[in-house]
Every structure is written in structure tokens, then in C-alpha cells.
Design a protein around this motif. Structure first.
Motif, PDB file in Angstrom:
ATOM      1  N   LYS A   1       0.839  -1.201   0.000  1.00 28.60           N
ATOM      2  CA  LYS A   1       0.000   0.000   0.000  1.00 28.60           C
ATOM      3  C   LYS A   1       0.875   1.251   0.000  1.00 28.60           C
ATOM      4  O   LYS A   1       0.733   2.142   0.858  1.00 28.60           O
ATOM      5  CB  LYS A   1      -0.968  -0.006   1.191  1.00 28.60           C
ATOM      6  N   HIS A   2       1.740   1.309  -0.986  1.00 30.63           N
ATOM      7  CA  HIS A   2       2.710   2.389  -1.047  1.00 30.63           C
ATOM      8  C   HIS A   2       2.990   2.742  -2.505  1.00 30.63           C
ATOM      9  O   HIS A   2       3.051   1.872  -3.373  1.00 30.63           O
ATOM     10  CB  HIS A   2       4.008   1.942  -0.360  1.00 30.63           C
ATOM     11  N   SER A   3       3.145   4.043  -2.732  1.00 36.18           N
ATOM     12  CA  SER A   3       3.507   4.527  -4.053  1.00 36.18           C
ATOM     13  C   SER A   3       4.579   5.586  -3.918  1.00 36.18           C
ATOM     14  O   SER A   3       4.656   6.282  -2.902  1.00 36.18           O
ATOM     15  CB  SER A   3       2.291   5.109  -4.763  1.00 36.18           C
ATOM     16  N   SER A   4       5.412   5.701  -4.928  1.00 36.82           N
ATOM     17  CA  SER A   4       6.429   6.751  -4.964  1.00 36.82           C
ATOM     18  C   SER A   4       6.369   7.491  -6.284  1.00 36.82           C
ATOM     19  O   SER A   4       6.071   6.903  -7.326  1.00 36.82           O
ATOM     20  CB  SER A   4       7.837   6.159  -4.797  1.00 36.82           C
ATOM     21  N   LEU A   5       6.653   8.783  -6.209  1.00 37.44           N
ATOM     22  CA  LEU A   5       6.804   9.617  -7.400  1.00 37.44           C
ATOM     23  C   LEU A   5       8.250  10.085  -7.427  1.00 37.44           C
ATOM     24  O   LEU A   5       8.742  10.644  -6.449  1.00 37.44           O
ATOM     25  CB  LEU A   5       5.870  10.820  -7.351  1.00 37.44           C
ATOM     26  N   HIS A   6       8.933   9.816  -8.523  1.00 35.17           N
ATOM     27  CA  HIS A   6      10.321  10.221  -8.668  1.00 35.17           C
ATOM     28  C   HIS A   6      10.431  11.268  -9.763  1.00 35.17           C
ATOM     29  O   HIS A   6       9.747  11.187 -10.794  1.00 35.17           O
ATOM     30  CB  HIS A   6      11.203   9.018  -9.061  1.00 35.17           C
ATOM     31  N   ILE A   7      11.295  12.246  -9.519  1.00 35.62           N
ATOM     32  CA  ILE A   7      11.622  13.241 -10.543  1.00 35.62           C
ATOM     33  C   ILE A   7      13.126  13.183 -10.772  1.00 35.62           C
ATOM     34  O   ILE A   7      13.912  13.387  -9.824  1.00 35.62           O
ATOM     35  CB  ILE A   7      11.213  14.671 -10.118  1.00 35.62           C
ATOM     36  N   THR A   8      13.523  12.873 -11.984  1.00 35.72           N
ATOM     37  CA  THR A   8      14.950  12.851 -12.301  1.00 35.72           C
ATOM     38  C   THR A   8      15.366  14.208 -12.869  1.00 35.72           C
ATOM     39  O   THR A   8      14.543  14.917 -13.472  1.00 35.72           O
ATOM     40  CB  THR A   8      15.274  11.761 -13.330  1.00 35.72           C
ATOM     41  N   ALA A   9      16.616  14.576 -12.615  1.00 37.98           N
ATOM     42  CA  ALA A   9      17.160  15.844 -13.131  1.00 37.98           C
ATOM     43  C   ALA A   9      16.197  16.993 -12.864  1.00 37.98           C
ATOM     44  O   ALA A   9      15.737  17.670 -13.791  1.00 37.98           O
ATOM     45  CB  ALA A   9      17.475  15.721 -14.620  1.00 37.98           C
ATOM     46  N   SER A  10      15.901  17.226 -11.594  1.00 41.13           N
ATOM     47  CA  SER A  10      14.880  18.219 -11.232  1.00 41.13           C
ATOM     48  C   SER A  10      15.248  19.615 -11.737  1.00 41.13           C
ATOM     49  O   SER A  10      16.424  19.965 -11.914  1.00 41.13           O
ATOM     50  CB  SER A  10      14.692  18.232  -9.720  1.00 41.13           C
ATOM     51  N   HIS A  11      14.181  20.402 -11.959  1.00 38.32           N
ATOM     52  CA  HIS A  11      14.316  21.739 -12.534  1.00 38.32           C
ATOM     53  C   HIS A  11      13.435  22.687 -11.735  1.00 38.32           C
ATOM     54  O   HIS A  11      12.403  22.256 -11.206  1.00 38.32           O
ATOM     55  CB  HIS A  11      13.879  21.692 -14.008  1.00 38.32           C
ATOM     56  N   PRO A  12      13.805  23.969 -11.654  1.00 33.49           N
ATOM     57  CA  PRO A  12      12.948  24.908 -10.910  1.00 33.49           C
ATOM     58  C   PRO A  12      11.483  24.901 -11.341  1.00 33.49           C
ATOM     59  O   PRO A  12      10.594  25.124 -10.524  1.00 33.49           O
ATOM     60  CB  PRO A  12      13.606  26.261 -11.188  1.00 33.49           C
ATOM     61  N   ARG A  13      11.207  24.604 -12.607  1.00 31.96           N
ATOM     62  CA  ARG A  13       9.792  24.583 -13.035  1.00 31.96           C
ATOM     63  C   ARG A  13       9.025  23.397 -12.467  1.00 31.96           C
ATOM     64  O   ARG A  13       7.806  23.327 -12.596  1.00 31.96           O
ATOM     65  CB  ARG A  13       9.702  24.582 -14.557  1.00 31.96           C
ATOM     66  N   ASP A  14       9.753  22.441 -11.838  1.00 33.16           N
ATOM     67  CA  ASP A  14       9.078  21.325 -11.155  1.00 33.16           C
ATOM     68  C   ASP A  14       8.515  21.759  -9.806  1.00 33.16           C
ATOM     69  O   ASP A  14       7.790  20.994  -9.156  1.00 33.16           O
ATOM     70  CB  ASP A  14      10.047  20.162 -10.932  1.00 33.16           C
ATOM     71  N   SER A  15       8.859  22.971  -9.367  1.00 39.07           N
ATOM     72  CA  SER A  15       8.373  23.451  -8.074  1.00 39.07           C
ATOM     73  C   SER A  15       6.856  23.535  -8.087  1.00 39.07           C
ATOM     74  O   SER A  15       6.262  24.198  -8.940  1.00 39.07           O
ATOM     75  CB  SER A  15       8.970  24.833  -7.768  1.00 39.07           C
ATOM     76  N   ALA A  16       6.241  22.830  -7.169  1.00 38.66           N
ATOM     77  CA  ALA A  16       4.783  22.729  -7.111  1.00 38.66           C
ATOM     78  C   ALA A  16       4.421  21.911  -5.880  1.00 38.66           C
ATOM     79  O   ALA A  16       5.297  21.424  -5.164  1.00 38.66           O
ATOM     80  CB  ALA A  16       4.244  22.047  -8.370  1.00 38.66           C
ATOM     81  N   VAL A  17       3.130  21.735  -5.674  1.00 36.64           N
ATOM     82  CA  VAL A  17       2.656  20.786  -4.664  1.00 36.64           C
ATOM     83  C   VAL A  17       2.254  19.510  -5.394  1.00 36.64           C
ATOM     84  O   VAL A  17       1.511  19.555  -6.378  1.00 36.64           O
ATOM     85  CB  VAL A  17       1.460  21.347  -3.874  1.00 36.64           C
ATOM     86  N   TYR A  18       2.753  18.388  -4.921  1.00 37.18           N
ATOM     87  CA  TYR A  18       2.437  17.090  -5.519  1.00 37.18           C
ATOM     88  C   TYR A  18       1.489  16.352  -4.585  1.00 37.18           C
ATOM     89  O   TYR A  18       1.772  16.167  -3.409  1.00 37.18           O
ATOM     90  CB  TYR A  18       3.716  16.291  -5.780  1.00 37.18           C
ATOM     91  N   ILE A  19       0.348  15.961  -5.130  1.00 34.32           N
ATOM     92  CA  ILE A  19      -0.719  15.362  -4.324  1.00 34.32           C
ATOM     93  C   ILE A  19      -0.947  13.923  -4.774  1.00 34.32           C
ATOM     94  O   ILE A  19      -1.063  13.648  -5.971  1.00 34.32           O
ATOM     95  CB  ILE A  19      -2.031  16.158  -4.471  1.00 34.32           C
ATOM     96  N   CYS A  20      -1.012  13.044  -3.795  1.00 31.40           N
ATOM     97  CA  CYS A  20      -1.370  11.643  -4.028  1.00 31.40           C
ATOM     98  C   CYS A  20      -2.856  11.484  -3.705  1.00 31.40           C
ATOM     99  O   CYS A  20      -3.333  11.992  -2.684  1.00 31.40           O
ATOM    100  CB  CYS A  20      -0.510  10.769  -3.110  1.00 31.40           C
ATOM    101  N   ALA A  21      -3.589  10.816  -4.572  1.00 30.26           N
ATOM    102  CA  ALA A  21      -5.015  10.578  -4.317  1.00 30.26           C
ATOM    103  C   ALA A  21      -5.334   9.135  -4.686  1.00 30.26           C
ATOM    104  O   ALA A  21      -4.867   8.642  -5.719  1.00 30.26           O
ATOM    105  CB  ALA A  21      -5.871  11.545  -5.126  1.00 30.26           C
ATOM    106  N   VAL A  22      -6.129   8.473  -3.858  1.00 28.05           N
ATOM    107  CA  VAL A  22      -6.496   7.091  -4.151  1.00 28.05           C
ATOM    108  C   VAL A  22      -7.991   7.005  -4.397  1.00 28.05           C
ATOM    109  O   VAL A  22      -8.785   7.743  -3.808  1.00 28.05           O
ATOM    110  CB  VAL A  22      -6.090   6.133  -3.008  1.00 28.05           C
ATOM    111  N   ARG A  23      -8.349   6.105  -5.294  1.00 27.32           N
ATOM    112  CA  ARG A  23      -9.762   5.844  -5.543  1.00 27.32           C
ATOM    113  C   ARG A  23     -10.137   4.626  -4.725  1.00 27.32           C
ATOM    114  O   ARG A  23      -9.671   3.516  -5.002  1.00 27.32           O
ATOM    115  CB  ARG A  23     -10.036   5.609  -7.021  1.00 27.32           C
ATOM    116  N   GLY A  24     -10.940   4.848  -3.707  1.00 30.57           N
ATOM    117  CA  GLY A  24     -11.326   3.770  -2.815  1.00 30.57           C
ATOM    118  C   GLY A  24     -12.468   2.939  -3.383  1.00 30.57           C
ATOM    119  O   GLY A  24     -12.870   3.099  -4.532  1.00 30.57           O
ATOM    120  N   ASN A  25     -12.987   2.071  -2.563  1.00 26.72           N
ATOM    121  CA  ASN A  25     -14.031   1.146  -3.008  1.00 26.72           C
ATOM    122  C   ASN A  25     -15.349   1.834  -3.332  1.00 26.72           C
ATOM    123  O   ASN A  25     -16.205   1.250  -3.988  1.00 26.72           O
ATOM    124  CB  ASN A  25     -14.242   0.059  -1.955  1.00 26.72           C
ATOM    125  N   THR A  26     -15.530   3.064  -2.879  1.00 31.85           N
ATOM    126  CA  THR A  26     -16.756   3.810  -3.193  1.00 31.85           C
ATOM    127  C   THR A  26     -16.582   4.659  -4.445  1.00 31.85           C
ATOM    128  O   THR A  26     -17.474   5.434  -4.786  1.00 31.85           O
ATOM    129  CB  THR A  26     -17.127   4.749  -2.036  1.00 31.85           C
TER     130      THR A  26
END
Lengths: 108, 113
Positions: free
Chosen positions: A68-93
Motif C-alpha cells: 500500500k505504497h507509491s512513490s513519485l520520482h523526478i529525475t534531473a529536477s528543474h525549478p519549473r518542477d516546483s509545485a505541490v504534488y498530491i497523491c489521491a487514491v480511488r477507494g471502493n466507493t
């Protein structure tokens, strides 16, 4: 305890660094989304995953259903990658359950 | 393809006043969502429409919030009367169906003084 937990809450990096953002969830899911939110509110869907790994440009998302785990990786990061990154799951409903986000700042 | 449109982008009102937000989803998208995102938190679903019918409004504070999607296309979200704690970004999203990828609008940032 939130059903979707992200870590870290805040992350700063130098341009070019490899970045990892983690998401853990406690409910059964049919899919997991990674979203990007820039200042000003707009949200963009980056990935939708139900298993394995997906890659798009410098972004890679992985999911381990058993752990029950996920990762988001960014390679060679750049200033334009600056943001809020949100994880969302679709549950059984079929409702999306959102994490509180990881605020990433990449400095030149 | 045009994205999800929302207006206004920003709104400042005093408590106890009324406010309305408008959303035009992507053409052909049957499902429309309104979310409230308080600063530092993830979005919270307020209401979900399938065409012009309500699918889920369990987290909508119905004493002050109302929403409609009369013709199954555009939608409005109203707050009457507003409270200080309603200060948030109100996001509209749409999708082809309830399990499809959601596309978000730019949001309306509301400040209640």
C-alpha cells in the motif's frame, strides 16, 4: 489518522537532484493518482496507476499494492518542477481520497 | 480541447454575505465535481454530479452550501451566508465517467473577511 499519508510534507532540492515523494494509504483501492498543483490552484493529473510503474519524461511513478505504497520520482529536477504534488487514491466507493500534498521547491 | 473553466478566479467577501461560483466542464464530460481545498490540505469533495443528478453530497454543508447542474453541463456552487472558515480554493473538475481521470479547473480562491 489520514487514509492517505504523504512524506515529506516539504522538500527543497537543488536543480539536477533526484527527488522522491512517498505516499502510503490504508484503504483498499482501485487506482492511485499523482497530481501536480502549481501556485494559483490549477491541478494537473500526472499519473493514474493500478499496478507496476509508469514513466513520462522525467517523472516516474511506482506502486506496490501489497505494501500500500507509491512513490513519485523526478529525475534531473528543474525549478519549473516546483509545485505541490498530491497523491489521491480511488477507494471502493469510487470517491477520490486526497493526501495533504508535498510542497517541492527546486532552486537553481 | 478546452479545459475546465471556472469563474471568478478570486473573490473577497465579508462574512454573512453570499457568493456564487461557476464551472463549465470539458465538453462531453458527464461527471462534475466541486472540491473545497483549505490552505495546506488536500481537496475535499463537496458534491459530485452525474449529468444533472447528484451522486454524492455527503460532505456538503447543506445549511449554507448549494449546488446545481440544471442542464447537465454548467454548474454553480453557492454559499449563503459565508463564514470565515469557508475561505478556501473551490475547485471544479470533470471526467467522462466516475472512474475516469478527472480534469481540474484553475479554481476560485475565496477569502471571507
Amino acid at each position: 489518522k489520514n487514509e492517505v499519508e504523504q512524506s515529506p510534507q516539504n522538500l527543497t532540492a537543488q536543480e539536477g537532484e533526484f527527488i522522491t515523494i512517498n505516499c502510503s494509504y490504508s484503504v483498499g483501492i482501485s487506482a492511485l493518482h499523482w497530481l501536480q498543483q502549481h501556485p494559483g490552484g490549477g491541478i494537473v493529473s500526472l499519473f493514474m496507476l493500478s499496478s507496476g510503474k509508469k514513466k513520462h519524461g522525467r517523472l516516474i511513478a511506482t506502486i506496490n499494492i501489497q505494501e500500500k505504497h507509491s512513490s513519485l520520482h523526478i529525475t534531473a529536477s528543474h525549478p519549473r518542477d516546483s509545485a505541490v504534488y498530491i497523491c489521491a487514491v480511488r477507494g471502493n466507493t469510487d470517491k477520490l481520497i486526497f493526501g495533504t500534498g508535498t510542497r517541492l521547491q527546486v532552486f537553481p | 480541447e478546452a479545459g475546465v473553466a471556472q469563474s471568478p478566479r478570486y473573490k473577497i467577501i465579508e462574512k454573512r454575505q453570499s457568493v456564487a461560483f461557476w464551472c463549465n466542464p470539458i465538453s462531453g464530460h458527464a461527471t462534475l465535481y466541486w472540491y473545497q481545498q483549505i490552505l495546506g490540505q488536500g481537496p475535499k469533495l463537496l458534491i459530485q454530479f452525474q449529468n444533472n443528478g447528484v451522486v454524492d453530497d455527503s460532505q456538503l454543508p447543506k445549511d449554507r452550501f448549494s449546488a446545481e447542474r440544471l442542464k447537465g453541463v454548467d454548474s454553480t456552487l453557492k454559499i449563503q451566508p459565508a463564514k470565515l472558515e469557508d475561505s478556501a480554493v473551490y475547485l471544479c473538475a470533470s471526467s467522462y465517467g466516475s472512474v475516469e481521470t478527472q480534469y481540474f479547473g484553475p479554481g476560485t480562491r475565496l477569502l471571507v473577511l
